[in-house]
Motif scaffolding. Structure first.
Motif, PDB file in Angstrom:
ATOM      1  N   PRO A  16       2.761   0.538  -6.529  1.00 45.74           N
ATOM      2  CA  PRO A  16       2.498  -0.852  -6.150  1.00 45.74           C
ATOM      3  C   PRO A  16       2.200  -1.750  -7.362  1.00 45.74           C
TER       4      PRO A  16
ATOM      5  N   GLU B 201       9.491   6.585  -3.834  1.00 40.36           N
ATOM      6  CA  GLU B 201       8.034   6.576  -3.654  1.00 40.36           C
ATOM      7  C   GLU B 201       7.298   6.502  -4.998  1.00 40.36           C
TER       8      GLU B 201
ATOM      9  N   ASN C 253      14.168   2.901  -2.501  1.00 34.33           N
ATOM     10  CA  ASN C 253      12.822   3.038  -1.926  1.00 34.33           C
ATOM     11  C   ASN C 253      12.081   4.241  -2.494  1.00 34.33           C
TER      12      ASN C 253
ATOM     13  N   LYS D 292      10.837  -1.416  -0.358  1.00 25.69           N
ATOM     14  CA  LYS D 292      10.217  -1.845  -1.627  1.00 25.69           C
ATOM     15  C   LYS D 292      10.807  -3.186  -2.066  1.00 25.69           C
TER      16      LYS D 292
ATOM     17  N   TYR E 191       0.851  -1.205   0.000  1.00 28.98           N
ATOM     18  CA  TYR E 191       0.000   0.000   0.000  1.00 28.98           C
ATOM     19  C   TYR E 191       0.879   1.246   0.000  1.00 28.98           C
ATOM     20  N   SER E 192       0.702   2.088  -1.007  1.00 27.65           N
ATOM     21  CA  SER E 192       1.352   3.407  -1.008  1.00 27.65           C
ATOM     22  C   SER E 192       0.233   4.435  -0.996  1.00 27.65           C
TER      23      SER E 192
ATOM     24  N   SER F 292       2.103   7.518 -12.223  1.00 28.92           N
ATOM     25  CA  SER F 292       3.408   7.713 -11.578  1.00 28.92           C
ATOM     26  C   SER F 292       4.133   8.860 -12.279  1.00 28.92           C
TER      27      SER F 292
END
Ligand SMILES: NC(=O)c1ccc[n+]([C@@H]2O[C@H](COP(=O)([O-])OP(=O)(O)OC[C@H]3O[C@@H](n4cnc5c(N)ncnc54)[C@H](O)[C@@H]3O)[C@@H](O)[C@H]2O)c1
Length: 363
Positions: free
Chosen positions: A197, A193, A191, A139, A118-119, A174
Protein backbone atom coordinates in the motif's frame (compact mmCIF):
# COMPACT_ATOMS: atom_id res chain seq x y z
CA UNK A 1 -2.07 14.81 3.06
CA UNK A 2 -1.23 12.24 5.67
CA UNK A 3 -1.59 8.50 5.12
CA UNK A 4 -2.45 7.21 8.59
CA UNK A 5 -4.09 10.53 9.53
CA UNK A 6 -6.02 9.05 12.50
CA UNK A 7 -2.93 7.62 14.18
CA UNK A 8 -1.00 9.11 17.08
CA UNK A 9 1.30 11.13 14.84
CA UNK A 10 -1.49 12.23 12.49
CA UNK A 11 -3.82 13.45 15.23
CA UNK A 12 -0.99 15.10 17.18
CA UNK A 13 0.40 17.03 14.21
CA UNK A 14 -3.11 18.17 13.26
CA UNK A 15 -3.79 19.41 16.79
CA UNK A 16 -0.38 21.11 16.91
CA UNK A 17 -0.97 23.09 13.73
CA UNK A 18 -4.51 24.11 14.68
CA UNK A 19 -3.36 25.17 18.15
CA UNK A 20 -0.53 27.27 16.74
CA UNK A 21 -2.75 28.82 14.09
CA UNK A 22 -5.25 29.90 16.77
CA UNK A 23 -2.52 30.87 19.26
CA UNK A 24 -4.10 28.62 21.91
CA UNK A 25 -3.04 28.62 25.55
CA UNK A 26 -4.01 25.95 28.06
CA UNK A 27 -3.47 24.88 31.66
CA UNK A 28 -1.28 21.87 32.42
CA UNK A 29 0.04 20.74 35.80
CA UNK A 30 3.06 22.98 35.10
CA UNK A 31 0.86 26.11 34.67
CA UNK A 32 -0.17 28.08 31.57
CA UNK A 33 1.26 26.63 28.35
CA UNK A 34 1.45 28.40 24.99
CA UNK A 35 1.40 26.75 21.54
CA UNK A 36 4.82 26.54 19.93
CA UNK A 37 6.92 24.63 17.44
CA UNK A 38 9.74 23.55 19.76
CA UNK A 39 11.72 20.72 18.18
CA UNK A 40 11.19 21.99 14.65
CA UNK A 41 14.46 22.68 12.82
CA UNK A 42 12.69 25.14 10.56
CA UNK A 43 10.59 26.97 13.14
CA UNK A 44 12.73 26.86 16.29
CA UNK A 45 16.38 26.84 15.30
CA UNK A 46 18.71 29.65 14.29
CA UNK A 47 21.67 29.95 11.93
CA UNK A 48 24.82 31.98 12.60
CA UNK A 49 25.39 34.35 9.66
CA UNK A 50 28.55 36.17 10.84
CA UNK A 51 29.48 39.07 13.08
CA UNK A 52 28.17 42.62 13.38
CA UNK A 53 30.41 45.73 13.30
CA UNK A 54 31.20 45.28 17.04
CA UNK A 55 32.24 41.66 16.54
CA UNK A 56 29.11 40.15 18.13
CA UNK A 57 27.88 36.92 16.56
CA UNK A 58 24.58 37.29 14.71
CA UNK A 59 21.99 34.48 14.56
CA UNK A 60 18.78 34.58 12.54
CA UNK A 61 15.80 32.18 12.47
CA UNK A 62 16.37 29.28 10.09
CA UNK A 63 13.00 30.07 8.48
CA UNK A 64 14.22 33.54 7.46
CA UNK A 65 17.13 32.25 5.35
CA UNK A 66 15.09 30.87 2.46
CA UNK A 67 11.45 31.44 1.58
CA UNK A 68 9.26 28.65 2.93
CA UNK A 69 5.62 28.11 3.83
CA UNK A 70 4.70 28.75 7.45
CA UNK A 71 3.27 25.56 9.02
CA UNK A 72 0.22 27.54 10.22
CA UNK A 73 -0.78 27.85 6.54
CA UNK A 74 -0.76 24.11 5.89
CA UNK A 75 -4.16 22.51 5.25
CA UNK A 76 -4.18 18.96 6.61
CA UNK A 77 -6.22 16.05 5.31
CA UNK A 78 -5.58 12.43 4.47
CA UNK A 79 -6.50 8.80 4.59
CA UNK A 80 -6.81 6.11 7.24
CA UNK A 81 -8.07 2.53 7.20
CA UNK A 82 -9.77 3.39 10.50
CA UNK A 83 -12.92 5.48 10.34
CA UNK A 84 -12.68 7.70 13.36
CA UNK A 85 -12.90 11.48 13.65
CA UNK A 86 -9.72 13.30 14.55
CA UNK A 87 -11.03 14.46 17.96
CA UNK A 88 -11.60 10.85 19.02
CA UNK A 89 -8.24 9.85 17.51
CA UNK A 90 -6.56 12.58 19.57
CA UNK A 91 -8.27 11.21 22.68
CA UNK A 92 -7.16 7.64 21.90
CA UNK A 93 -3.59 8.84 21.38
CA UNK A 94 -3.36 10.15 24.99
CA UNK A 95 -0.66 12.64 24.06
CA UNK A 96 -2.01 16.16 24.67
CA UNK A 97 -3.25 17.89 27.82
CA UNK A 98 -6.99 17.76 28.51
CA UNK A 99 -7.44 21.54 28.56
CA UNK A 100 -5.87 21.84 25.09
CA UNK A 101 -7.96 19.00 23.69
CA UNK A 102 -11.19 20.60 24.94
CA UNK A 103 -10.40 23.71 22.89
CA UNK A 104 -9.80 21.65 19.74
CA UNK A 105 -12.64 19.11 19.93
CA UNK A 106 -15.27 20.98 17.89
CA UNK A 107 -13.02 21.56 14.89
CA UNK A 108 -11.38 18.12 14.97
CA UNK A 109 -14.74 16.33 15.34
CA UNK A 110 -15.49 17.38 11.75
CA UNK A 111 -12.28 15.95 10.38
CA UNK A 112 -12.67 12.37 9.15
CA UNK A 113 -10.07 10.47 7.11
CA UNK A 114 -10.74 9.26 3.58
CA UNK A 115 -10.92 5.49 3.05
CA UNK A 116 -7.57 3.86 2.35
CA UNK A 117 -5.86 0.83 0.84
CA UNK A 118 -5.49 -2.18 3.14
CA UNK A 119 -3.44 -5.30 2.44
CA UNK A 120 -3.80 -7.48 5.55
CA UNK A 121 -0.46 -9.23 5.15
CA UNK A 122 1.53 -5.99 5.25
CA UNK A 123 0.69 -4.90 8.78
CA UNK A 124 0.38 -6.95 11.95
CA UNK A 125 -2.62 -9.18 12.47
CA UNK A 126 -3.30 -7.21 15.68
CA UNK A 127 -4.27 -4.18 13.50
CA UNK A 128 -7.08 -6.00 11.67
CA UNK A 129 -9.88 -4.47 13.78
CA UNK A 130 -8.86 -1.00 12.64
CA UNK A 131 -9.59 -1.79 8.99
CA UNK A 132 -13.13 -0.43 8.55
CA UNK A 133 -12.60 2.45 6.10
CA UNK A 134 -11.32 0.94 2.88
CA UNK A 135 -10.88 1.57 -0.83
CA UNK A 136 -11.94 -1.60 -2.63
CA UNK A 137 -11.16 -2.81 -6.17
CA UNK A 138 -8.07 -3.82 -8.10
CA UNK A 139 -4.70 -2.26 -7.34
CA UNK A 140 -5.08 -0.08 -10.45
CA UNK A 141 -8.50 1.12 -9.31
CA UNK A 142 -7.15 1.83 -5.83
CA UNK A 143 -4.31 3.95 -7.24
CA UNK A 144 -6.82 5.79 -9.45
CA UNK A 145 -8.88 6.57 -6.32
CA UNK A 146 -5.80 7.89 -4.49
CA UNK A 147 -5.13 10.17 -7.47
CA UNK A 148 -8.74 11.41 -7.43
CA UNK A 149 -8.52 12.09 -3.69
CA UNK A 150 -5.36 14.16 -4.13
CA UNK A 151 -6.78 16.15 -7.06
CA UNK A 152 -10.05 16.90 -5.28
CA UNK A 153 -8.30 17.89 -2.00
CA UNK A 154 -6.10 20.27 -3.98
CA UNK A 155 -8.92 21.95 -5.85
CA UNK A 156 -11.35 22.04 -2.90
CA UNK A 157 -8.80 23.80 -0.70
CA UNK A 158 -7.35 25.90 -3.51
CA UNK A 159 -3.80 24.71 -2.78
CA UNK A 160 -0.52 25.49 -4.59
CA UNK A 161 0.89 22.08 -3.83
CA UNK A 162 0.06 18.83 -2.07
CA UNK A 163 2.71 16.81 -0.22
CA UNK A 164 1.85 13.22 0.69
CA UNK A 165 3.40 11.85 3.86
CA UNK A 166 3.23 8.19 4.93
CA UNK A 167 2.77 8.22 8.69
CA UNK A 168 0.74 5.00 8.67
CA UNK A 169 1.50 1.72 10.37
CA UNK A 170 4.89 0.13 9.66
CA UNK A 171 4.56 -2.48 6.94
CA UNK A 172 6.53 -5.66 6.54
CA UNK A 173 9.31 -5.67 3.93
CA UNK A 174 7.93 -6.37 0.43
CA UNK A 175 9.42 -9.61 -0.95
CA UNK A 176 9.62 -8.24 -4.49
CA UNK A 177 11.64 -5.19 -5.46
CA UNK A 178 10.30 -4.75 -9.05
CA UNK A 179 13.54 -3.52 -10.56
CA UNK A 180 12.09 -1.51 -13.46
CA UNK A 181 9.09 0.75 -13.84
CA UNK A 182 7.61 -1.68 -16.40
CA UNK A 183 7.86 -4.56 -13.91
CA UNK A 184 6.14 -2.47 -11.28
CA UNK A 185 3.33 -1.37 -13.61
CA UNK A 186 2.86 -4.98 -14.80
CA UNK A 187 2.62 -6.10 -11.18
CA UNK A 188 -0.12 -3.52 -10.56
CA UNK A 189 -2.03 -4.68 -13.66
CA UNK A 190 -1.71 -8.27 -12.39
CA UNK A 191 -2.84 -7.24 -8.89
CA UNK A 192 0.37 -8.64 -7.44
CA UNK A 193 0.02 -8.88 -3.64
CA UNK A 194 3.65 -7.82 -3.12
CA UNK A 195 2.99 -4.22 -4.23
CA UNK A 196 2.68 -2.61 -0.80
CA UNK A 197 0.00 0.00 0.00
CA UNK A 198 2.77 2.52 0.79
CA UNK A 199 4.26 2.02 -2.69
CA UNK A 200 0.80 2.48 -4.21
CA UNK A 201 0.47 5.84 -2.41
CA UNK A 202 3.89 6.83 -3.70
CA UNK A 203 2.85 5.96 -7.27
CA UNK A 204 -0.43 7.90 -6.95
CA UNK A 205 1.48 10.90 -5.57
CA UNK A 206 4.08 10.84 -8.36
CA UNK A 207 1.39 10.65 -11.02
CA UNK A 208 -0.32 13.68 -9.46
CA UNK A 209 2.98 15.61 -9.37
CA UNK A 210 3.18 15.53 -5.56
CA UNK A 211 6.27 14.88 -3.44
CA UNK A 212 5.94 11.67 -1.41
CA UNK A 213 7.73 11.21 1.91
CA UNK A 214 7.97 7.89 3.73
CA UNK A 215 7.97 8.21 7.53
CA UNK A 216 8.08 4.48 8.23
CA UNK A 217 10.92 1.98 7.89
CA UNK A 218 9.66 -0.46 5.23
CA UNK A 219 11.11 -0.71 1.70
CA UNK A 220 8.46 1.48 0.04
CA UNK A 221 10.92 3.14 -2.33
CA UNK A 222 11.73 0.05 -4.41
CA UNK A 223 13.90 0.39 -7.56
CA UNK A 224 10.95 0.36 -10.01
CA UNK A 225 9.44 3.31 -8.12
CA UNK A 226 12.75 5.18 -8.10
CA UNK A 227 12.96 4.73 -11.91
CA UNK A 228 9.42 6.10 -12.21
CA UNK A 229 10.31 9.13 -10.07
CA UNK A 230 13.37 9.78 -12.25
CA UNK A 231 11.31 9.61 -15.44
CA UNK A 232 8.65 11.95 -14.05
CA UNK A 233 11.22 14.21 -12.37
CA UNK A 234 9.26 13.67 -9.15
CA UNK A 235 10.39 13.72 -5.53
CA UNK A 236 10.25 10.66 -3.27
CA UNK A 237 12.26 10.17 -0.09
CA UNK A 238 12.34 9.05 3.51
CA UNK A 239 13.25 5.98 5.50
CA UNK A 240 11.51 6.20 8.89
CA UNK A 241 11.14 9.50 10.76
CA UNK A 242 14.16 8.78 12.97
CA UNK A 243 12.90 11.28 15.51
CA UNK A 244 14.08 9.99 18.89
CA UNK A 245 16.50 7.20 19.70
CA UNK A 246 17.75 6.90 16.11
CA UNK A 247 18.27 10.66 15.78
CA UNK A 248 20.42 10.63 18.92
CA UNK A 249 22.23 7.54 17.65
CA UNK A 250 23.03 9.30 14.37
CA UNK A 251 24.56 12.24 16.23
CA UNK A 252 26.43 10.19 18.82
CA UNK A 253 27.81 7.58 16.44
CA UNK A 254 28.90 10.32 14.05
CA UNK A 255 30.59 12.08 16.99
CA UNK A 256 32.40 8.92 18.17
CA UNK A 257 33.55 7.66 14.77
CA UNK A 258 34.32 11.22 13.65
CA UNK A 259 36.52 11.67 16.75
CA UNK A 260 38.54 8.55 15.99
CA UNK A 261 36.83 6.48 18.72
CA UNK A 262 35.78 3.00 17.63
CA UNK A 263 32.34 1.77 18.77
CA UNK A 264 32.60 -2.01 19.26
CA UNK A 265 29.00 -2.55 20.34
CA UNK A 266 25.85 -0.44 20.20
CA UNK A 267 23.04 -1.99 22.18
CA UNK A 268 19.63 -0.35 21.92
CA UNK A 269 16.54 -1.27 23.85
CA UNK A 270 13.10 0.39 23.64
CA UNK A 271 9.76 -0.10 25.22
CA UNK A 272 6.60 1.71 24.26
CA UNK A 273 2.88 1.22 24.70
CA UNK A 274 1.11 2.96 21.83
CA UNK A 275 -0.43 1.37 18.73
CA UNK A 276 2.90 1.68 16.88
CA UNK A 277 4.45 -0.50 19.62
CA UNK A 278 1.61 -2.97 19.30
CA UNK A 279 2.17 -3.34 15.57
CA UNK A 280 5.95 -3.62 16.07
CA UNK A 281 5.43 -6.50 18.50
CA UNK A 282 4.82 -8.66 15.39
CA UNK A 283 8.10 -10.13 14.02
CA UNK A 284 7.84 -9.06 10.36
CA UNK A 285 7.00 -5.44 11.17
CA UNK A 286 9.74 -5.34 13.83
CA UNK A 287 12.16 -6.63 11.17
CA UNK A 288 11.49 -3.55 8.98
CA UNK A 289 12.31 -1.29 11.95
CA UNK A 290 15.42 -3.28 12.81
CA UNK A 291 16.82 -3.08 9.26
CA UNK A 292 16.19 0.66 9.03
CA UNK A 293 17.76 1.39 12.42
CA UNK A 294 20.80 -0.78 11.64
CA UNK A 295 21.49 0.80 8.24
CA UNK A 296 22.34 4.11 9.87
CA UNK A 297 25.35 2.69 11.74
CA UNK A 298 26.51 0.74 8.67
CA UNK A 299 26.73 3.97 6.68
CA UNK A 300 28.79 5.71 9.39
CA UNK A 301 31.17 2.75 9.74
CA UNK A 302 31.95 2.99 6.01
CA UNK A 303 33.09 6.59 6.54
CA UNK A 304 36.17 5.61 8.62
CA UNK A 305 38.43 2.86 7.22
CA UNK A 306 41.15 3.90 9.72
CA UNK A 307 39.01 2.43 12.51
CA UNK A 308 37.14 -0.25 10.56
CA UNK A 309 39.86 -1.70 8.35
CA UNK A 310 38.16 -4.82 7.00
CA UNK A 311 34.97 -4.89 5.00
CA UNK A 312 33.12 -6.97 7.62
CA UNK A 313 34.55 -5.08 10.61
CA UNK A 314 31.63 -3.26 12.26
CA UNK A 315 30.18 -2.84 15.75
CA UNK A 316 27.84 -5.46 17.19
CA UNK A 317 24.52 -3.68 16.81
CA UNK A 318 21.57 -5.03 18.77
CA UNK A 319 18.06 -3.59 18.65
CA UNK A 320 15.23 -4.69 20.94
CA UNK A 321 11.69 -3.27 20.97
CA UNK A 322 9.13 -4.36 23.54
CA UNK A 323 5.43 -3.49 23.72
CA UNK A 324 4.45 -2.32 27.21
CA UNK A 325 0.89 -0.93 27.00
CA UNK A 326 1.04 0.84 30.38
CA UNK A 327 3.57 3.47 29.25
CA UNK A 328 1.44 4.49 26.23
CA UNK A 329 3.10 7.08 24.01
CA UNK A 330 5.91 7.69 26.51
CA UNK A 331 8.66 5.64 24.87
CA UNK A 332 11.74 4.59 26.84
CA UNK A 333 14.99 4.18 24.96
CA UNK A 334 18.11 2.79 26.62
CA UNK A 335 21.35 2.66 24.69
CA UNK A 336 24.86 1.55 25.51
CA UNK A 337 27.82 2.59 23.38
CA UNK A 338 30.84 0.39 24.13
CA UNK A 339 33.90 1.75 22.34
CA UNK A 340 37.64 1.17 21.96
CA UNK A 341 39.83 4.16 22.79
CA UNK A 342 43.57 4.85 23.07
CA UNK A 343 45.93 1.87 23.61
CA UNK A 344 43.21 -0.75 23.91
CA UNK A 345 41.18 1.17 26.52
CA UNK A 346 37.41 0.96 26.68
CA UNK A 347 34.78 3.67 27.01
CA UNK A 348 31.12 3.11 27.89
CA UNK A 349 28.36 5.67 27.40
CA UNK A 350 24.89 4.75 28.65
CA UNK A 351 21.80 6.76 27.82
CA UNK A 352 18.30 6.59 29.23
CA UNK A 353 15.85 8.65 27.25
CA UNK A 354 12.13 9.06 27.90
CA UNK A 355 10.78 10.48 24.68
CA UNK A 356 7.18 11.47 24.10
CA UNK A 357 6.95 9.52 20.88
CA UNK A 358 4.31 11.43 18.94
CA UNK A 359 5.47 14.87 20.13
CA UNK A 360 8.89 14.07 18.64
CA UNK A 361 7.52 12.66 15.39
CA UNK A 362 4.79 15.31 15.16
CA UNK A 363 7.29 18.00 14.44
N1 LIG B 1 8.37 8.94 17.14
C1 LIG B 1 7.49 8.28 16.40
O1 LIG B 1 6.32 8.23 16.71
C2 LIG B 1 7.97 7.58 15.14
C3 LIG B 1 9.33 7.62 14.79
C4 LIG B 1 9.73 6.98 13.62
C5 LIG B 1 8.79 6.34 12.83
N2 LIG B 1 7.50 6.30 13.21
C6 LIG B 1 6.54 5.57 12.36
O2 LIG B 1 5.44 6.40 12.04
C7 LIG B 1 4.30 5.57 11.82
C8 LIG B 1 3.10 6.12 12.58
O3 LIG B 1 3.33 6.09 13.98
P1 LIG B 1 2.09 6.34 14.97
O4 LIG B 1 2.64 6.34 16.35
O5 LIG B 1 1.27 7.48 14.51
O6 LIG B 1 1.27 4.95 14.74
P2 LIG B 1 -0.29 4.70 14.93
O7 LIG B 1 -0.44 3.22 14.95
O8 LIG B 1 -0.85 5.49 16.05
O9 LIG B 1 -0.93 5.28 13.58
C9 LIG B 1 -0.85 4.65 12.34
C10 LIG B 1 -2.17 4.87 11.60
O10 LIG B 1 -2.04 4.31 10.30
C11 LIG B 1 -3.29 3.74 9.96
N3 LIG B 1 -3.06 2.84 8.82
C12 LIG B 1 -2.52 1.59 8.79
N4 LIG B 1 -2.39 1.15 7.53
C13 LIG B 1 -2.89 2.14 6.74
C14 LIG B 1 -3.02 2.28 5.34
N5 LIG B 1 -2.68 1.33 4.50
N6 LIG B 1 -3.57 3.44 4.87
C15 LIG B 1 -3.94 4.43 5.72
N7 LIG B 1 -3.83 4.34 7.05
C16 LIG B 1 -3.30 3.21 7.55
C17 LIG B 1 -3.77 3.10 11.26
O11 LIG B 1 -5.16 2.86 11.25
C18 LIG B 1 -3.36 4.17 12.26
O12 LIG B 1 -4.40 5.10 12.48
C19 LIG B 1 4.70 4.14 12.25
O13 LIG B 1 5.06 3.40 11.12
C20 LIG B 1 5.93 4.39 13.09
O14 LIG B 1 6.80 3.28 13.12
C21 LIG B 1 7.06 6.91 14.34
Amino acid sequence: MLVGWAGNNGSTVTAMILANRKGLKWQSKEGLETSNYFGSLIMSSTVGIGNDSEGNEVYVPFSSIVPMAHPNEIVIGGWDINRVDLASAMDEAKVLDYDLKVQLYDEMKNMVPLPSVYSPTFIAENQRDRANNLIYGTKQEQIDQIRKDIASFKSKNNLDRVIVLWTATTERWSQRTFETEEELLDAIRENNEEVAPSTMFAIGSLLEGCPFINGSPQNTLIPGLVRMAERLDGFIGGDDFKSGQTKLKAVLTDFLIGSGIKPLAITSYNHLGNNDGRNLSAPLQFKSKEISKASLVDDLVKSNPLLYKKIDDKPDHTIVIKYVPAVGDSKRAMDEYYSEILMGGRNVISIHNTCEDSLLAGI
